[in-house]
Write an enzyme that holds these catalytic residues in place. Structure first.
Site, PDB file in Angstrom:
ATOM      1  N   ARG A  46      24.466  41.382  39.198  1.00  0.00           N
ATOM      2  CA  ARG A  46      25.106  40.227  39.840  1.00  0.00           C
ATOM      3  C   ARG A  46      24.969  40.310  41.364  1.00  0.00           C
ATOM      4  NH1 ARG A  46      29.328  37.426  37.117  1.00  0.00           N
ATOM      5  NH2 ARG A  46      30.652  37.403  38.962  1.00  0.00           N
ATOM      6  N   ARG A  86      18.953  43.093  49.530  1.00  0.00           N
ATOM      7  CA  ARG A  86      18.030  42.376  50.420  1.00  0.00           C
ATOM      8  C   ARG A  86      17.598  43.228  51.598  1.00  0.00           C
ATOM      9  NH1 ARG A  86      22.325  38.422  51.033  1.00  0.00           N
ATOM     10  NH2 ARG A  86      22.173  36.995  49.266  1.00  0.00           N
ATOM     11  N   ARG A  99      39.486  43.227  30.476  1.00  0.00           N
ATOM     12  CA  ARG A  99      40.160  43.847  31.620  1.00  0.00           C
ATOM     13  C   ARG A  99      41.234  42.873  32.078  1.00  0.00           C
ATOM     14  NH1 ARG A  99      40.357  48.800  32.158  1.00  0.00           N
ATOM     15  NH2 ARG A  99      40.404  48.877  34.442  1.00  0.00           N
ATOM     16  N   GLU A 143      44.414  43.609  44.514  1.00  0.00           N
ATOM     17  CA  GLU A 143      44.031  43.459  43.107  1.00  0.00           C
ATOM     18  C   GLU A 143      43.960  44.802  42.402  1.00  0.00           C
ATOM     19  OE1 GLU A 143      41.028  39.852  43.507  1.00  0.00           O
ATOM     20  OE2 GLU A 143      40.479  41.138  41.823  1.00  0.00           O
ATOM     21  N   ARG A 167      40.403  45.499  45.601  1.00  0.00           N
ATOM     22  CA  ARG A 167      40.118  44.730  46.809  1.00  0.00           C
ATOM     23  C   ARG A 167      41.383  44.090  47.358  1.00  0.00           C
ATOM     24  NH1 ARG A 167      36.016  40.544  43.584  1.00  0.00           N
ATOM     25  NH2 ARG A 167      37.506  39.911  42.041  1.00  0.00           N
ATOM     26  N   ASP A 226      30.835  32.481  35.444  1.00  0.00           N
ATOM     27  CA  ASP A 226      31.360  31.992  36.715  1.00  0.00           C
ATOM     28  C   ASP A 226      31.722  30.519  36.544  1.00  0.00           C
ATOM     29  OD1 ASP A 226      31.240  34.275  38.303  1.00  0.00           O
ATOM     30  OD2 ASP A 226      29.095  34.035  38.637  1.00  0.00           O
ATOM     31  N   TYR A 274      31.150  36.500  30.535  1.00  0.00           N
ATOM     32  CA  TYR A 274      31.471  36.722  31.951  1.00  0.00           C
ATOM     33  C   TYR A 274      30.937  35.529  32.752  1.00  0.00           C
ATOM     34  CZ  TYR A 274      31.907  39.902  36.067  1.00  0.00           C
ATOM     35  OH  TYR A 274      32.244  40.507  37.253  1.00  0.00           O
TER      36      TYR A 274
HETATM   37  P1  FAD Z   1      40.701  29.983  32.127  1.00  0.00           P
HETATM   38  O1  FAD Z   1      40.741  29.647  33.551  1.00  0.00           O
HETATM   39  O2  FAD Z   1      41.125  31.350  31.691  1.00  0.00           O
HETATM   40  O3  FAD Z   1      41.592  28.895  31.342  1.00  0.00           O
HETATM   41  C1  FAD Z   1      42.064  29.077  30.045  1.00  0.00           C
HETATM   42  C2  FAD Z   1      43.453  28.446  29.983  1.00  0.00           C
HETATM   43  O4  FAD Z   1      43.917  28.457  28.643  1.00  0.00           O
HETATM   44  C3  FAD Z   1      44.488  29.219  30.793  1.00  0.00           C
HETATM   45  O5  FAD Z   1      45.181  28.346  31.652  1.00  0.00           O
HETATM   46  C4  FAD Z   1      45.407  29.794  29.730  1.00  0.00           C
HETATM   47  O6  FAD Z   1      46.759  29.924  30.166  1.00  0.00           O
HETATM   48  C5  FAD Z   1      45.277  28.764  28.624  1.00  0.00           C
HETATM   49  N1  FAD Z   1      45.594  29.269  27.304  1.00  0.00           N
HETATM   50  C6  FAD Z   1      45.109  30.396  26.723  1.00  0.00           C
HETATM   51  N2  FAD Z   1      45.669  30.570  25.497  1.00  0.00           N
HETATM   52  C7  FAD Z   1      46.502  29.517  25.316  1.00  0.00           C
HETATM   53  C8  FAD Z   1      47.382  29.147  24.261  1.00  0.00           C
HETATM   54  N3  FAD Z   1      47.506  29.910  23.164  1.00  0.00           N
HETATM   55  N4  FAD Z   1      48.095  28.006  24.392  1.00  0.00           N
HETATM   56  C9  FAD Z   1      48.001  27.237  25.503  1.00  0.00           C
HETATM   57  N5  FAD Z   1      47.190  27.557  26.552  1.00  0.00           N
HETATM   58  C10 FAD Z   1      46.462  28.690  26.449  1.00  0.00           C
HETATM   59  N6  FAD Z   1      34.052  32.409  39.209  1.00  0.00           N
HETATM   60  C11 FAD Z   1      33.286  31.962  40.247  1.00  0.00           C
HETATM   61  O7  FAD Z   1      32.446  31.078  40.061  1.00  0.00           O
HETATM   62  N7  FAD Z   1      33.453  32.474  41.502  1.00  0.00           N
HETATM   63  C12 FAD Z   1      34.377  33.439  41.785  1.00  0.00           C
HETATM   64  O8  FAD Z   1      34.508  33.868  42.947  1.00  0.00           O
HETATM   65  C13 FAD Z   1      35.191  33.925  40.707  1.00  0.00           C
HETATM   66  N8  FAD Z   1      36.107  34.884  40.931  1.00  0.00           N
HETATM   67  C14 FAD Z   1      36.891  35.307  39.893  1.00  0.00           C
HETATM   68  C15 FAD Z   1      37.849  36.299  40.144  1.00  0.00           C
HETATM   69  C16 FAD Z   1      38.669  36.749  39.127  1.00  0.00           C
HETATM   70  C17 FAD Z   1      39.708  37.809  39.414  1.00  0.00           C
HETATM   71  C18 FAD Z   1      38.519  36.224  37.807  1.00  0.00           C
HETATM   72  C19 FAD Z   1      39.391  36.711  36.690  1.00  0.00           C
HETATM   73  C20 FAD Z   1      37.556  35.260  37.552  1.00  0.00           C
HETATM   74  C21 FAD Z   1      36.729  34.793  38.581  1.00  0.00           C
HETATM   75  N9  FAD Z   1      35.785  33.794  38.366  1.00  0.00           N
HETATM   76  C22 FAD Z   1      34.991  33.363  39.414  1.00  0.00           C
HETATM   77  C23 FAD Z   1      35.570  33.196  37.020  1.00  0.00           C
HETATM   78  C24 FAD Z   1      36.405  31.933  36.802  1.00  0.00           C
HETATM   79  O9  FAD Z   1      37.781  32.237  36.924  1.00  0.00           O
HETATM   80  C25 FAD Z   1      36.110  31.390  35.420  1.00  0.00           C
HETATM   81  O10 FAD Z   1      34.746  31.134  35.258  1.00  0.00           O
HETATM   82  C26 FAD Z   1      36.869  30.102  35.076  1.00  0.00           C
HETATM   83  O11 FAD Z   1      38.123  30.009  35.662  1.00  0.00           O
HETATM   84  C27 FAD Z   1      37.020  30.054  33.569  1.00  0.00           C
HETATM   85  O12 FAD Z   1      37.603  28.834  33.153  1.00  0.00           O
HETATM   86  P2  FAD Z   1      38.102  28.697  31.665  1.00  0.00           P
HETATM   87  O13 FAD Z   1      38.640  27.318  31.517  1.00  0.00           O
HETATM   88  O14 FAD Z   1      37.068  29.167  30.737  1.00  0.00           O
HETATM   89  O15 FAD Z   1      39.270  29.789  31.492  1.00  0.00           O
HETATM   90  N1  UDP Z   2      30.499  46.117  42.628  1.00  0.00           N
HETATM   91  C1  UDP Z   2      30.482  47.341  43.247  1.00  0.00           C
HETATM   92  N2  UDP Z   2      30.950  47.445  44.519  1.00  0.00           N
HETATM   93  C2  UDP Z   2      31.431  46.384  45.202  1.00  0.00           C
HETATM   94  C3  UDP Z   2      31.432  45.126  44.569  1.00  0.00           C
HETATM   95  C4  UDP Z   2      30.965  45.028  43.268  1.00  0.00           C
HETATM   96  O1  UDP Z   2      30.068  48.317  42.660  1.00  0.00           O
HETATM   97  O2  UDP Z   2      31.860  46.560  46.353  1.00  0.00           O
HETATM   98  C5  UDP Z   2      30.013  46.042  41.232  1.00  0.00           C
HETATM   99  C6  UDP Z   2      31.162  46.200  40.230  1.00  0.00           C
HETATM  100  O3  UDP Z   2      30.677  46.882  39.103  1.00  0.00           O
HETATM  101  C7  UDP Z   2      31.484  44.773  39.881  1.00  0.00           C
HETATM  102  C8  UDP Z   2      30.093  44.148  39.877  1.00  0.00           C
HETATM  103  O4  UDP Z   2      29.416  44.780  40.973  1.00  0.00           O
HETATM  104  O5  UDP Z   2      32.146  44.666  38.639  1.00  0.00           O
HETATM  105  C9  UDP Z   2      30.058  42.650  40.036  1.00  0.00           C
HETATM  106  O6  UDP Z   2      30.735  42.301  41.229  1.00  0.00           O
HETATM  107  P1  UDP Z   2      31.333  40.872  41.465  1.00  0.00           P
HETATM  108  O7  UDP Z   2      31.821  40.799  42.855  1.00  0.00           O
HETATM  109  O8  UDP Z   2      30.358  39.869  40.993  1.00  0.00           O
HETATM  110  O9  UDP Z   2      32.597  40.902  40.480  1.00  0.00           O
HETATM  111  P2  UDP Z   2      33.765  39.837  40.223  1.00  0.00           P
HETATM  112  O10 UDP Z   2      33.892  38.972  41.433  1.00  0.00           O
HETATM  113  O11 UDP Z   2      33.366  39.102  38.990  1.00  0.00           O
HETATM  114  O12 UDP Z   2      34.970  40.691  40.021  1.00  0.00           O
END
Ligand code: FAD
Ligand code: UDP
Length: 366
Positions: free
Chosen positions: A171, A175, A248, A299, A279, A349, A347
């Protein structure tokens, strides 16, 4: 009577709701949390849009998806450029000339960096890397692996780098230019005013029930709609009949500080093993905020256990195989569809979730 019952008001559910409503279908969205938005939910604190479930930076190379989200928000020109802190050293991410020249004081040019990394990796080079450790060392050599990858990854996933699939590290770009942009995508930004506003717009015109756990009201809810879109965890839907998938979980510790600027950057990764969090996010920097106070979130990553909120699927071989068993059951369903990060155990985005929701809607309408 509704055409669709949508379980979950995250991006997947909300995009489906919008598209079906546009086509005259009636949708009911049920959400177990007290707010809409799933993990992209943002909440205003001290005038700052706080990413309550972790930093969310929108990025994509798909022009259609970029156009789509821009219909629902104005995006700023934020470019994600995280900084890594390893003990008392600070480095730019992703791995680029800024990182290399700071790591090695005899590296000045791309050629120097390439030679140095080549030296660092050749002794450990593996032809077909089978795990994250082998893949990472092949890509950037031993020093970067030890300082910037190993500790962070083991905290994030709770496994050794040898136990993790190699795709996770792919991911991150590597560069040989002075470019701190964390993503290679063509389009990137943060929606002005926060993500919640996008979800509010997507859900316009459909009924939304908050604080409503589908499983607690399944029997009555199922009777209300012809079809169900389920965006929660697929293993939970089937009562873990084949066993639990691994996830996780993340805990966020959020503080308001009475200072204008805590770390000078939206994202600082703590890549050593000892610091318990992975982070620190300083939310105002996503929107170039000038507020007098600041809000930060630490986090902490943890192993998911029954009852916890699942955040990341662990897409290794074992879990992917188990997921396929659940998918087998899902494929047999006539009126229940599984979508999103938890429904499809991927996984994903944000841009991928939107693309997948649009594809699903099209398949239903055609
Ligand atoms: P979710 O957002 O998980 O929505 C599912 C919903 O269903 C939730 O609101 C939940 O409460 C509800 N639900 C579940 N079970 C039930 C139930 N039984 N009854 C009623 N409701 C229920 N993506 C990026 O593109 N860029 C980023 O920088 C990025 N950073 C991230 C950082 C973190 C820490 C995490 C965890 C994810 C990140 N993502 C990022 C990914 C992004 O969050 C997801 O791709 C996106 O939000 C997923 O949308 P979703 O609708 O599939 O799931
Ligand atoms: N990673 C790492 N060091 C960093 C940032 C990321 O080793 O400082 C690795 C780590 O395994 C992480 C993966 O790269 O799970 C993907 O990072 P990304 O930032 O895409 O993770 P997310 O935003 O989904 O948590």
């Amino acid at each position: 009577m509704f055409d669709y019952l949508i379980v979950g008001s995250g991006l997947y559910g909300a995009v489906c709701a919008r598209e079906f409503t546009k086509k005259g279908k009636k949708c009911l969205v049920v959400e177990k949390r007290s707010h809409i938005g799933g993990n992209v939910y943002t909440e205003e604190i001290e005038g700052i849009n706080v990413h309550k479930y972790g930093a969310h930076i929108f990025h994509t190379s798909n022009k259609e998806i970029w156009k789509y989200v821009n219909e629902y928000a104005e995006f700023n020109n934020y470019i994600n450029s995280p900084v890594a802190r390893y003990q008392n050293e600070l480095y730019n991410l992703p791995f680029n000339m800024n990182t290399f020249t700071k790591l090695w004081n005899d590296v000045f040019t791309p050629k120097d960096a390439e030679e140095r990394i080549e030296q660092e990796r050749k002794q450990y080079y593996v032809e077909n890397p089978k795990n994250l450790e082998e893949q990472a060392i092949n890509l950037v050599g031993k020093t970067i692996f030890e300082k910037l990858i190993k500790g962070y990854t083991e905290k994030q996933w709770g496994k050794t780098c040898k136990e993790l699939p190699s795709f996770i590290i792919k991911r991150l770009p590597v560069r040989f230019t002075f470019d701190n942009n964390y993503f290679n995508d063509k389009y990137q930004g943060i929606p002005e005013g926060g993500y919640t506003k996008i979800i509010e717009k997507l859900l316009e015109g459909c009924e939304v029930k908050l604080n409503c756990d589908y499983f607690e009201h399944k029997e009555e809810l199922d009777k209300l709609a012809k079809k169900i879109i389920f965006t929660g965890a697929i293993d939970k839907y089937y009562n873990y009949c084949f066993g639990e998938l691994e996830y996780r979980s993340v805990r966020f510790e959020t503080e308001v500080l009475d200072i204008p600027n805590y770390q000078g950057n939206a994202v600082v990764n703590y890549t050593d093993r000892k610091t318990p969090y992975t982070r620190i996010i300083e939310h105002k920097h996503f929107e170039f905020g000038k507020q007098p106070k600041t809000v930060i979130s630490k986090e902490y990553s943890s192993t998911w256990k029954l009852g916890d909120e699942p955040y990341y699927p662990v897409n290794d071989e074992k879990n992917n195989a188990l997921y396929l068993k659940y998918k087998g059951l899902a494929d047999e369903e006539k009126n229940v569809f599984f979508g999103g990060r938890l429904g499809q155990y991927k996984y994903y985005d944000m841009h991928m979730v939107i693309a997948s929701a649009l594809e699903f809607v099209n398949s239903q309408l055609n």
